[in-house]
Design an enzyme around this catalytic site. Structure first.
Site: not given
Length: 444
Positions: A30, A58, A143, A201, A219
């Protein structure tokens, strides 16, 4: 997915008019979406035909400092944001299922187009979301839900819409590919490779969704639904992870000319009477070293598509991470925003084929079976008889002598999954077989 009639297609706002965007979620993806929309605002305005304006973000805690984000844009009331009259497009990068499902249905029913990167939500509720989009005459884009920046969803929805897809197979989870690649290239154990993936990570603190195949299964459900025009959900996907793969499995695979990859495989099955069905599955797979998927290393993803007219195609690239996922989200933002400005809709979902979901036992596959057996005469004959009784022939048999026992590695010809499962169970009951160490399917 939906085959409901499109009851309305809204006219565009008009060239030069702004598109109001609500951004739901401000994590890694985001934040990157917000940054790129603002830094490249002029370019996006040219591509869309009008400005793309983020009018609300938000978040869970609106009092948390977020550099570069005006405080007046932040809200902890996501539902009120998506209902606002100045919002045309809702972009969801929260994750999870129930809460974002409610928000996106609220948005769609209010006539807002939606872009989501949420694979679990799409795999579980694509039907409901697509039907709501159809009723409102708005767009639903996703997508980024499969392989991030690799444009596989658009390829299936548009580029190959005039072809017949036979099979889709691919590496769609970067964490598991990193682990398996590390095990192959360094000789590391599964536990050590997972620890390294966590340190770098690539793996979450709780890696279950990745290493047990759940992420890839979501997926696979999306890919099968798009490729075969049939509704396939997460629960329809047979799922096995990589947590049982050992360093010895990797060595045996390399010796036989294979790499082990966690593959999502989606295909149309045709029985003796010509009846078609769809199967989607995720499991560790032996991929021949000369196959393009075998060379996919580190955390990269690749989708291999086999189509009737186009032939074999492979799509390769970064399948996860903030930047690649944001790239896919922003591509959808441009597509949805163009339609908001100029009118029209993107291709919707279509499940006209309504093919049944195949029983996993009917899938044709080949097994690589690694077992420890007694080192004495007649053992191979006893084992071969188990395969012969179920009509399964052997492609290769390799024996390595041990201390009082022998290691026997058998590769079968293609046979039904149910028959091969029965064979493995029977082998475990033979006195001649001391242990069945591993059973791994082959990619063909």
């Amino acid at each position: 997915m939906s085959t409901a009639p499109q009851t309305s297609i809204r006219s565009g706002k008009g060239p030069g008019e702004a598109v109001g965007i609500a951004l739901l979620g401000f994590g890694t993806v985001g934040a990157e979406v917000f940054r790129l929309l603002n830094e490249n605002a002029d370019a996006f305005a040219h591509r869309i035909g009008g400005p793309a304006e983020v009018r609300g973000v938000a978040v869970h805690n609106k009092n948390k400092l977020r550099p570069g984000v005006p405080a007046e844009l932040l809200t902890d009331d996501a539902e009120a944001l998506v209902r606002r009259d100045d919002i045309d497009l809702v972009v969801e990068v929260i994750g999870g299922i129930d809460y974002p499902r409610h928000l996106l249905l609220t948005a769609l029913n209010a006539g807002k187009s939606v872009v989501t990167a949420n694979k679990a939500l799409v795999a579980a509720h694509a039907d409901e979301l697509a039907e709501s989009a159809d009723r409102a005459g708005v767009d639903l884009y996703f997508e980024a839900a499969v392989a991030a920046a690799i444009p596989v969803v658009g390829m299936l929805r548009r580029s190959l819409a005039g072809d017949q897809i036979r099979r889709i197979s691919g590496i769609v989870n970067g964490t598991t590919n990193f682990i398996l690649d590390a095990m192959e290239t360094t000789g590391a154990s599964y536990e050590d490779a997972l620890a390294e993936a966590t340190r770098l990570g690539y793996a979450e603190a709780d890696p279950t969704a990745d290493v047990e195949g759940h992420d890839a299964a979501s997926k696979a459900a999306i890919l099968a639904s798009l490729g075969f025009y049939t509704r396939v959900t997460f629960d329809d996907v047979h799922c096995e992870g990589i947590s049982q793969i050992t360093a010895d499995d990797i060595k045996a695979a390399n010796k036989a000319g294979y790499s082990i990859k966690l593959l999502a495989i989606c295909e149309v099955l045709i029985d003796e009477s010509g009846k078609k069905s769809v199967n989607a599955r995720v499991h560790p797979t032996l991929v021949p070293k000369d196959h393009p998927l075998a060379s996919v290393s580190k955390s990269y993803n690749a989708i291999f598509v086999e189509a009737e007219a186009a032939g074999s195609l492979m799509f390769y690239g970064n399948g996860a991470g903030g930047n690649p996922t944001a790239s896919a989200v922003l591509g959808d933002v441009v597509g949805a925003s163009r339609n908001i400005v100029h009118g029209g809709r993107a291709p919707g979902e279509n499940t006209y084929a309504h093919l049944p979901i195949a029983d996993f036992g009917e899938v044709l596959t080949c097994y690589h079976i690694d077992m420890e057996v007694a080192d004495r005469a007649g053992v191979l004959a006893a084992i071969s008889e188990v395969f012969a009784q179920r009509g399964v022939s052997l492609r290769t048999v390799r024996q390595e002598n041990g201390n009082g026992t022998a290691r026997l590695i058998v590769v079968t010809h293609s046979a039904r999954e149910a028959a091969l499962e029965e064979i493995v169970a029977k082998l475990g009951d033979l006195d001649e077989v001391k242990a069945v160490h591993s059973v791994i399917r082959l990619h063909s």
